[in-house]
Design a protein around this motif. Structure first.
Motif, PDB file in Angstrom:
ATOM      1  N   ARG A   9       0.832  -1.209   0.000  1.00 52.74           N
ATOM      2  CA  ARG A   9       0.000   0.000   0.000  1.00 52.74           C
ATOM      3  C   ARG A   9       0.871   1.266   0.000  1.00 52.74           C
ATOM      4  NH1 ARG A   9      -5.024  -0.126   0.787  1.00 52.74           N
ATOM      5  NH2 ARG A   9      -4.888  -2.126   1.843  1.00 52.74           N
ATOM      6  N   ALA A  10       1.883   1.310   0.848  1.00 53.91           N
ATOM      7  CA  ALA A  10       2.752   2.491   0.915  1.00 53.91           C
ATOM      8  C   ALA A  10       3.546   2.664  -0.380  1.00 53.91           C
ATOM      9  CB  ALA A  10       3.686   2.399   2.118  1.00 53.91           C
ATOM     10  N   ALA A  11       4.032   1.558  -0.939  1.00 51.98           N
ATOM     11  CA  ALA A  11       4.781   1.639  -2.194  1.00 51.98           C
ATOM     12  C   ALA A  11       3.891   2.131  -3.335  1.00 51.98           C
ATOM     13  CB  ALA A  11       5.383   0.277  -2.534  1.00 51.98           C
ATOM     14  N   ARG A  12       2.669   1.625  -3.403  1.00 55.44           N
ATOM     15  CA  ARG A  12       1.751   2.072  -4.461  1.00 55.44           C
ATOM     16  C   ARG A  12       1.370   3.541  -4.274  1.00 55.44           C
ATOM     17  NH1 ARG A  12      -0.755  -1.421  -7.996  1.00 55.44           N
ATOM     18  NH2 ARG A  12      -0.152  -3.615  -7.765  1.00 55.44           N
ATOM     19  N   ALA A  13       1.195   3.959  -3.041  1.00 58.33           N
ATOM     20  CA  ALA A  13       0.885   5.371  -2.779  1.00 58.33           C
ATOM     21  C   ALA A  13       2.053   6.254  -3.210  1.00 58.33           C
ATOM     22  CB  ALA A  13       0.563   5.574  -1.304  1.00 58.33           C
ATOM     23  N   ALA A  26       3.251  -1.026 -16.619  1.00 61.49           N
ATOM     24  CA  ALA A  26       3.908  -2.214 -17.170  1.00 61.49           C
ATOM     25  C   ALA A  26       4.823  -2.858 -16.137  1.00 61.49           C
ATOM     26  CB  ALA A  26       4.700  -1.850 -18.421  1.00 61.49           C
ATOM     27  N   HIS A  27       5.506  -2.039 -15.359  1.00 63.00           N
ATOM     28  CA  HIS A  27       6.398  -2.573 -14.324  1.00 63.00           C
ATOM     29  C   HIS A  27       5.591  -3.295 -13.242  1.00 63.00           C
ATOM     30  CE1 HIS A  27       9.770  -0.499 -16.097  1.00 63.00           C
ATOM     31  NE2 HIS A  27       9.112   0.636 -16.037  1.00 63.00           N
ATOM     32  N   LEU A  28       4.456  -2.713 -12.861  1.00 64.96           N
ATOM     33  CA  LEU A  28       3.625  -3.323 -11.820  1.00 64.96           C
ATOM     34  C   LEU A  28       2.997  -4.640 -12.278  1.00 64.96           C
ATOM     35  CD1 LEU A  28       1.925  -0.159 -10.293  1.00 64.96           C
ATOM     36  CD2 LEU A  28       3.647  -1.639  -9.209  1.00 64.96           C
ATOM     37  N   ALA A  29       2.877  -4.828 -13.563  1.00 65.70           N
ATOM     38  CA  ALA A  29       2.332  -6.082 -14.085  1.00 65.70           C
ATOM     39  C   ALA A  29       3.311  -7.243 -13.888  1.00 65.70           C
ATOM     40  CB  ALA A  29       1.998  -5.933 -15.567  1.00 65.70           C
ATOM     41  N   HIS A  30       4.591  -6.908 -13.709  1.00 63.65           N
ATOM     42  CA  HIS A  30       5.618  -7.950 -13.619  1.00 63.65           C
ATOM     43  C   HIS A  30       6.421  -7.945 -12.318  1.00 63.65           C
ATOM     44  CE1 HIS A  30       4.872  -8.920 -17.783  1.00 63.65           C
ATOM     45  NE2 HIS A  30       4.939  -7.635 -18.055  1.00 63.65           N
ATOM     46  N   VAL A  68      -7.142   2.789  -1.840  1.00 57.27           N
ATOM     47  CA  VAL A  68      -7.520   1.435  -2.255  1.00 57.27           C
ATOM     48  C   VAL A  68      -6.500   0.926  -3.267  1.00 57.27           C
ATOM     49  CG1 VAL A  68      -9.336   0.034  -3.314  1.00 57.27           C
ATOM     50  CG2 VAL A  68      -9.950   1.982  -1.878  1.00 57.27           C
ATOM     51  N   ILE A  69      -6.074  -0.331  -3.081  1.00 58.24           N
ATOM     52  CA  ILE A  69      -5.140  -0.949  -4.006  1.00 58.24           C
ATOM     53  C   ILE A  69      -5.768  -2.226  -4.566  1.00 58.24           C
ATOM     54  CG2 ILE A  69      -3.128   0.062  -2.880  1.00 58.24           C
ATOM     55  CD1 ILE A  69      -2.615  -2.640  -1.527  1.00 58.24           C
ATOM     56  N   SER A  71      -5.235  -5.336  -4.405  1.00 59.33           N
ATOM     57  CA  SER A  71      -5.426  -6.514  -3.542  1.00 59.33           C
ATOM     58  C   SER A  71      -6.503  -6.333  -2.486  1.00 59.33           C
ATOM     59  CB  SER A  71      -4.099  -6.879  -2.877  1.00 59.33           C
ATOM     60  OG  SER A  71      -3.650  -5.825  -2.059  1.00 59.33           O
ATOM     61  N   ASP A  72      -7.088  -5.147  -2.388  1.00 57.28           N
ATOM     62  CA  ASP A  72      -8.173  -4.913  -1.424  1.00 57.28           C
ATOM     63  C   ASP A  72      -9.453  -5.605  -1.866  1.00 57.28           C
ATOM     64  OD1 ASP A  72      -6.600  -3.326   0.202  1.00 57.28           O
ATOM     65  OD2 ASP A  72      -7.348  -1.441  -0.618  1.00 57.28           O
ATOM     66  N   ASP A  73     -10.273  -5.979  -0.896  1.00 54.58           N
ATOM     67  CA  ASP A  73     -11.558  -6.585  -1.201  1.00 54.58           C
ATOM     68  C   ASP A  73     -12.522  -5.578  -1.835  1.00 54.58           C
ATOM     69  OD1 ASP A  73     -10.759  -9.032  -0.199  1.00 54.58           O
ATOM     70  OD2 ASP A  73     -11.548  -8.607   1.803  1.00 54.58           O
ATOM     71  N   ALA A  74     -12.363  -4.308  -1.511  1.00 54.63           N
ATOM     72  CA  ALA A  74     -13.293  -3.267  -1.982  1.00 54.63           C
ATOM     73  C   ALA A  74     -13.329  -3.145  -3.487  1.00 54.63           C
ATOM     74  CB  ALA A  74     -12.922  -1.922  -1.393  1.00 54.63           C
TER      75      ALA A  74
END
Length: 74
Positions: A9-13, A26-30, A68-69, A71-74
Protein backbone atom coordinates in the motif's frame (compact mmCIF):
# COMPACT_ATOMS: atom_id res chain seq x y z
CA UNK A 1 13.95 -7.19 1.37
CA UNK A 2 15.11 -5.53 4.58
CA UNK A 3 12.74 -5.26 7.53
CA UNK A 4 12.26 -1.58 6.72
CA UNK A 5 10.65 -2.51 3.41
CA UNK A 6 7.47 -0.71 2.48
CA UNK A 7 4.09 -2.33 2.48
CA UNK A 8 2.46 -2.79 -0.91
CA UNK A 9 0.00 0.00 0.00
CA UNK A 10 2.75 2.49 0.92
CA UNK A 11 4.78 1.64 -2.19
CA UNK A 12 1.75 2.07 -4.46
CA UNK A 13 0.88 5.37 -2.78
CA UNK A 14 4.45 6.59 -3.31
CA UNK A 15 4.37 5.56 -6.96
CA UNK A 16 1.01 7.29 -7.44
CA UNK A 17 2.37 10.47 -5.86
CA UNK A 18 5.41 10.66 -8.13
CA UNK A 19 4.66 8.94 -11.43
CA UNK A 20 1.77 8.97 -13.89
CA UNK A 21 0.08 5.56 -14.21
CA UNK A 22 1.39 4.93 -17.72
CA UNK A 23 4.98 5.11 -16.45
CA UNK A 24 4.58 2.34 -13.87
CA UNK A 25 1.73 0.13 -15.11
CA UNK A 26 3.91 -2.21 -17.17
CA UNK A 27 6.40 -2.57 -14.32
CA UNK A 28 3.63 -3.32 -11.82
CA UNK A 29 2.33 -6.08 -14.08
CA UNK A 30 5.62 -7.95 -13.62
CA UNK A 31 7.09 -6.75 -10.31
CA UNK A 32 5.85 -6.01 -6.79
CA UNK A 33 5.15 -2.35 -6.05
CA UNK A 34 7.94 -2.29 -3.48
CA UNK A 35 10.51 -3.30 -6.12
CA UNK A 36 9.20 -0.76 -8.63
CA UNK A 37 9.42 2.01 -6.01
CA UNK A 38 12.93 0.98 -4.95
CA UNK A 39 14.07 0.91 -8.56
CA UNK A 40 12.77 4.46 -8.95
CA UNK A 41 14.59 5.57 -5.80
CA UNK A 42 17.83 3.88 -6.87
CA UNK A 43 17.75 5.50 -10.31
CA UNK A 44 16.62 9.00 -9.31
CA UNK A 45 19.59 11.27 -9.97
CA UNK A 46 17.90 14.20 -8.23
CA UNK A 47 17.65 12.38 -4.89
CA UNK A 48 14.08 13.63 -4.53
CA UNK A 49 12.58 10.16 -4.18
CA UNK A 50 15.07 9.10 -1.51
CA UNK A 51 13.91 12.03 0.63
CA UNK A 52 10.23 11.09 0.32
CA UNK A 53 8.70 9.31 3.34
CA UNK A 54 6.00 6.99 1.90
CA UNK A 55 4.86 5.49 5.22
CA UNK A 56 4.35 8.86 6.86
CA UNK A 57 2.66 10.39 3.81
CA UNK A 58 0.28 7.44 3.53
CA UNK A 59 -0.53 7.53 7.26
CA UNK A 60 -1.36 11.25 7.02
CA UNK A 61 -3.45 10.78 3.88
CA UNK A 62 -5.43 7.94 5.42
CA UNK A 63 -6.63 10.27 8.16
CA UNK A 64 -9.03 11.77 5.61
CA UNK A 65 -9.38 9.18 2.84
CA UNK A 66 -8.96 5.51 2.03
CA UNK A 67 -6.21 4.50 -0.41
CA UNK A 68 -7.52 1.43 -2.26
CA UNK A 69 -5.14 -0.95 -4.01
CA UNK A 70 -5.84 -3.93 -6.31
CA UNK A 71 -5.43 -6.51 -3.54
CA UNK A 72 -8.17 -4.91 -1.42
CA UNK A 73 -11.56 -6.58 -1.20
CA UNK A 74 -13.29 -3.27 -1.98
Amino acid sequence: MPSTALSERAARAALAAHFPPHQVAAHLAHHPAQEVWQYGVDHDASGRLAQYKPREELANAQLTCQFVIPSDDA
